[in-house]
Design a protein around this motif. Sequence first.
Motif, PDB file in Angstrom:
ATOM      1  N   SER A 109       1.031  -1.112  -0.120  1.00 11.31           N
ATOM      2  CA  SER A 109       0.025  -0.133   0.067  1.00 11.31           C
ATOM      3  C   SER A 109       0.981   1.230   0.082  1.00 11.31           C
ATOM      4  CB  SER A 109      -0.964   0.030   1.392  1.00 11.31           C
ATOM      5  OG  SER A 109      -0.190   0.132   2.565  1.00 11.31           O
ATOM      6  N   ILE A 112       1.932   1.546  -3.829  1.00 12.56           N
ATOM      7  CA  ILE A 112       0.840   2.175  -4.365  1.00 12.56           C
ATOM      8  C   ILE A 112       0.703   3.759  -4.098  1.00 12.56           C
ATOM      9  CG2 ILE A 112      -1.452   2.005  -4.950  1.00 12.56           C
ATOM     10  CD1 ILE A 112      -1.393  -0.769  -4.209  1.00 12.56           C
ATOM     11  N   GLN A 113       0.905   4.213  -2.817  1.00 10.73           N
ATOM     12  CA  GLN A 113       0.679   5.571  -2.570  1.00 10.73           C
ATOM     13  C   GLN A 113       1.769   6.247  -3.138  1.00 10.73           C
ATOM     14  OE1 GLN A 113       2.216   6.563   1.608  1.00 10.73           O
ATOM     15  NE2 GLN A 113       0.296   7.492   1.789  1.00 10.73           N
ATOM     16  N   TYR A 114       3.132   5.644  -3.239  1.00 12.09           N
ATOM     17  CA  TYR A 114       4.415   6.211  -3.952  1.00 12.09           C
ATOM     18  C   TYR A 114       3.918   6.501  -5.624  1.00 12.09           C
ATOM     19  CZ  TYR A 114       8.943   6.925  -6.102  1.00 12.09           C
ATOM     20  OH  TYR A 114       9.684   7.483  -6.984  1.00 12.09           O
ATOM     21  N   ARG A 115       3.434   5.517  -5.952  1.00 15.16           N
ATOM     22  CA  ARG A 115       3.088   5.606  -7.654  1.00 15.16           C
ATOM     23  C   ARG A 115       2.039   6.470  -7.942  1.00 15.16           C
ATOM     24  NH1 ARG A 115       2.578   0.397 -11.393  1.00 15.16           N
ATOM     25  NH2 ARG A 115       2.231   1.570 -13.508  1.00 15.16           N
ATOM     26  N   ASN A 116       0.895   6.691  -6.921  1.00 14.72           N
ATOM     27  CA  ASN A 116      -0.100   7.757  -7.143  1.00 14.72           C
ATOM     28  C   ASN A 116       0.420   9.053  -6.854  1.00 14.72           C
ATOM     29  OD1 ASN A 116      -1.799   5.403  -7.880  1.00 14.72           O
ATOM     30  ND2 ASN A 116      -2.644   5.202  -5.554  1.00 14.72           N
ATOM     31  N   THR A 117       1.239   9.221  -5.846  1.00 12.05           N
ATOM     32  CA  THR A 117       1.583  10.562  -5.590  1.00 12.05           C
ATOM     33  C   THR A 117       2.625  10.861  -6.455  1.00 12.05           C
ATOM     34  OG1 THR A 117       1.721  10.216  -3.174  1.00 12.05           O
ATOM     35  CG2 THR A 117       3.319  11.945  -3.815  1.00 12.05           C
ATOM     36  N   GLU A 119       2.345  10.085  -9.801  1.00 12.94           N
ATOM     37  CA  GLU A 119       1.615  10.626 -11.056  1.00 12.94           C
ATOM     38  C   GLU A 119       0.912  12.152 -10.660  1.00 12.94           C
ATOM     39  OE1 GLU A 119       0.956   9.150 -13.939  1.00 12.94           O
ATOM     40  OE2 GLU A 119       1.787   7.008 -13.489  1.00 12.94           O
ATOM     41  N   THR A 120       0.587  12.211  -9.445  1.00 12.38           N
ATOM     42  CA  THR A 120      -0.034  13.517  -8.926  1.00 12.38           C
ATOM     43  C   THR A 120       1.053  14.609  -9.269  1.00 12.38           C
ATOM     44  OG1 THR A 120      -1.454  12.523  -7.498  1.00 12.38           O
ATOM     45  CG2 THR A 120      -1.366  14.925  -7.452  1.00 12.38           C
ATOM     46  N   HIS A 157       6.331  -0.784  -8.819  1.00 14.62           N
ATOM     47  CA  HIS A 157       5.685   0.530  -8.612  1.00 14.62           C
ATOM     48  C   HIS A 157       6.620   1.772  -8.702  1.00 14.62           C
ATOM     49  CE1 HIS A 157       2.011  -1.378  -7.405  1.00 14.62           C
ATOM     50  NE2 HIS A 157       2.859  -2.116  -6.368  1.00 14.62           N
TER      51      HIS A 157
END
Length: 724
Positions: A109, A112-117, A119-120, A157
């Motif tokens: 998790s 996944i948090q790093y990958r989404n961050t 992207e943002t 990720h």
Amino acid sequence: MASLAISSSAFLPFFLLFFSFFLFLYSADETENAAELVSREFFPMDGDLAWVVQVSDLHLSAYHPERAEELAGLLGSAIRAIRPDLLLVTGDITDAKNRERTSTRQDESEWIQYRNTMETLVKQSGLEKRRIFDIRGNHDKYGVPYVGSALDFFSIHSVSSQFKRLGTIQSVSLVGDDQRYKFLGIDDTMRIGVRGPSNLFGHPTGNRIRAIEAELQHSDNHSGVPFTKVVFGHFPMSFTASAEKGERYEPVFARHSVSAYICGHLHSKFGKQLWRLHTSEVLSHVNKPKTVEQFWEWELGDWKEFRFMRILAIDRGDVSFMDIKLSSTNEPPSDFKTAILVTYPMDSRSMSRVKDHTQQVRNDINALVFSVQPILNVTANILDSSRDFKMVEEIPLQPATDSSKGKPLYHAKWNAENYISSSATRYWLQLLVIDSQGKQTASILRPFSVEGKTAKFSPSWVAFLVFDLQWEEVFHVLQWSNISFLILLLCFPKILNLLMERNSSYQKWAVSVSISSPIVHRKFVFRLFWFLIEGSRVKTLWYAMVIYLIYLLTMPWFWGHATSEKGNIFKLCLSGWRIQSSSGTTTREWLGFPDSMTITLPFMYFIVTPLFLLIYSFSAERSAACFYSSKNTKCSDIQMHFDTGNYRTSLQFYNCTTRSFGCKICAGWLRKALLFASAVIACLHFKFVSGMMEAYGAAPVALSPVVSWVPPLLLASAIIYSTK
């Protein structure tokens, strides 16, 4: 005269102890060298000025979501204002710890948090994702059995994985009009990701060091194109172990004129300005003398707690940088504070290289000004420290005309020869910037040298301790000093004891020391002499300590799952973790040296060594109490030797002066002190065992007597014996 012959059986423990000592000293360290994969990228740059942004030690955590939120918000807005050529993320991307921070494990998790961050961040900053380069840190390898395993979330990720940059070396080249800048990223994490706390050092291989040298050599071979080289990694050189045959990066970096090595790992709590100028003697040709080459090492503070970022610029081969602490106060994220980085002249305290004094002095001032507001005025003030920092000259800077539209470069011509000085810190430079809202921002006041002289940099004692010391070598010294002390503590008094029992001349020598020495010295010599011999006279306890030390030196301390809970069984020894090699059934390999220092040194220094001293103390305390309670019965043997010898008159001093010492013992203060020290050691041992259980499982540690049960049993036995 009594015979000096001593039975061979009496020296059997000594033989076993020294044999174990040398067996441990020459234990082999077998490792496997895998081929090192290199990923290469090329990016064009406008002109010959480039700058990059570095962040390190993000420690994104499932229990601290604000770290990821501010990474996207604060760093995203900063990158939008800075517009760097590259973004370098130098390790410890995720925290990989439970809520109580007592155990380490990979949590998908957090990845996944790093990958989404990221992207943002890409969307908010406008930075091309391909220009982001991330590498592993030790936290990113906690519990990962091998690269490509189910727990290797970096390979799934991370930004580098999305562009198939899964090698241990990342080579990034920025190509300008007349200059080329190369950035080399190194992943030196452990091949097998042992869980913490035994995972602290970088572990290069000989193949990796040779691959790095080949990349640097390839740049040097393009003699027609100037190359400036910067290496980035997670581990400082002080926390990087040597390769299999003792190879290290420092001479390679110096030999190939690397300007700087930038890293993280140590966090800001260990001190600011963790900088180090490395110097190495390089033999360029057989027929030429050695030359001294240098490169800088600059550690960056962490994002985790302090939100640090770094801007590093290269201006025609001159490397400069500034570290910025981003603030998450009530200001909106878009209000990135104006940042000023002078790219020439460079700060003489962190000069990237010592220039050839025959090189022509540059008659220009260059500065990068990053701001979200239009800039109205940029002025350089030059001050003379020899005249109480009096203003010498004020020079206005203008936007560089040869740069592309919107490039934040400001430039001015000046007569640099006016500032030639024998001192590298005489002249200081500060830039003042006024934006369209009338807000004035000042750069850091810093010294400069137009001749390329480097000012002496003096780190704090904390910075020196964690950054300048080579901890691999320190570990060797600390470990073998402790082992040597324990062997001497066990063997020396026992040998004296055996000699005293068999040699009357030895008794004469002991008494002669008391007669010839000054009073103060006699008291100390006698008490130390008496303490060592009486402490070693209890054969059961002494043999138990010898066997225990032999076991600690040669045998595994405990077995457990050093990586994941379902992984292979590892054995922890004094030399590190031992596992079954995948290449065969009989071959063993070692890893985690000197990473295991975080386990072995505390245990040896704060538990084993005080334990042995306490056992001696209880034995000596019992002998003293016994001697003063009855002179003729149950006396210590050494006192009996003295009292029944021909030197009774010479020993009257001790009989008189030490009676007060015996009275204090009878009063109980020494016993209370020893019992209090025993309670302290017991608490430290309990804390140590609890930590190991949290890290590697309760059953493996609890079922390992050498760690869990032997120390308290030895201590209890000494206490019980002293009360008889």
